[in-house]
Design an enzyme around this catalytic site. Sequence first.
Site, short mmCIF file in Angstrom:
data_model
loop_
_atom_site.label_atom_id
_atom_site.label_comp_id
_atom_site.label_asym_id
_atom_site.label_seq_id
_atom_site.Cartn_x
_atom_site.Cartn_y
_atom_site.Cartn_z
N GLU A 128 52.14 41.97 65.27
CA GLU A 128 52.97 42.72 66.21
C GLU A 128 52.18 43.93 66.68
OE1 GLU A 128 52.63 45.55 63.33
OE2 GLU A 128 52.94 43.41 62.98
N SER A 150 44.00 59.78 64.95
CA SER A 150 44.13 58.36 64.63
C SER A 150 43.62 57.43 65.71
CB SER A 150 45.59 58.03 64.31
OG SER A 150 46.44 58.40 65.38
N LYS A 167 43.41 51.40 63.32
CA LYS A 167 43.99 50.08 63.06
C LYS A 167 42.97 49.06 62.57
CE LYS A 167 48.33 50.86 64.23
NZ LYS A 167 49.43 50.74 63.25
#
Length: 405
Positions: A109, A376, A87
């Site tokens: 969000e 990830s 992210k």
Amino acid sequence: MKNNGGYFGEFGGRFVPPALEKSLQELEDAFYRYIEDPEFQAELKQLYKDYVGRESLLYYADRLTKEIGGAKIYFKREDLNHTGAHKINNAIGQILLAKKMGKKRIIAETGAGQHGVATATVCAYFGLECIIYMGEIDVKRQALNVFRMELLGAKVVSVTTGTKTLKDAVDAALDDYVTNYADTFYLLGSAVGPHPYPTMVREFQSIIGKEARQQILEKEKRLPDYVIACVGGGSNAIGLFYPFLEDQSVKIIGVEPAGFGLDTPDHAASISKGTVGTIHGFKCYTLQDEKNEPLPVHSIAAGLDYPGVGPEHSYIHASGRGKYTAVTDEEALEGFFALSRTEGIIPAIESSHAVYEGMRLAKSLDKDKIIIVNLSGRGDKDVEQVKAFFEDPNCPYDMKKFLKK
């Protein structure tokens, strides 16, 4: 960089109220201007190196590969990035854009909390106000990440409407954006939403695939046979897949959350079980009822709990370039325990869906085949949740089954 108008085949676009059109056009113009700007790219590259810690490793999982007995399994180690997931790649890119645009207030969000943590991190770095919207259910199951966000100076808003998960957090963030767009930058976390977000997020996350492609050529002197990643909204997956799209020898596999099973209503497999519709201002495969309203979804992984999927993934599926499979909660837990036990790497429960699919595929392939799985995120945020899950008297699984494997 060519502007495709926000469409990938029939998917994508920008279906928003007039109040948002002006701000999104401003964002689109800024993105296409700065993404080609050498000064912007130099600053982004420096931050990737000195702050995020890139490039991330491409790691050969020797023990897991031997235990499976089939194809070679490599992991792209996005879990080693600062903040523990992919992210941060997108958050750094977008916060630089916000800075160039003169925005002082950042909203976002989050589902699993990793995007919220990444956003709070870059806001702390640049000294910007930060508000994070998070579904009430996710606030409870990702309490550690909530504390991390608050520690970094962010205000976390618990969303108590609807299903109280990621979809509702997006709704709340969009409502805020409509009201406060003049001074606010919406730092959207996945490759979803109205144009230019899917393209913008893809561009910042494609560093994953660019590195992986170069690294596997250096290690194996050839491209992989398969690239695999979990898919909720789909940012980590499109980041891995995009640089391989023109390499027809490389097969693409996205892994959706099957929850309790695709034959139940408790899953979040938008491509596998959804139909074409519009959600959050863009067209994609989505899980919807006969009135075109989003259906409730379920996944053990908060970051995959979304009733839609990125438009570029929708196009990759519809065009036949990639295949999208689904992994249940139980199978994801098997991947979670297997990677922890064999390699000493605890994966995020989201990533564990891709881990399991990589294991399942490797068993069916010859030993000369190569698979890259995108790891990830790391599982620090999930360990307490998984422990509590197994301690619940209503838990349908026996943890001993996973520990013995």
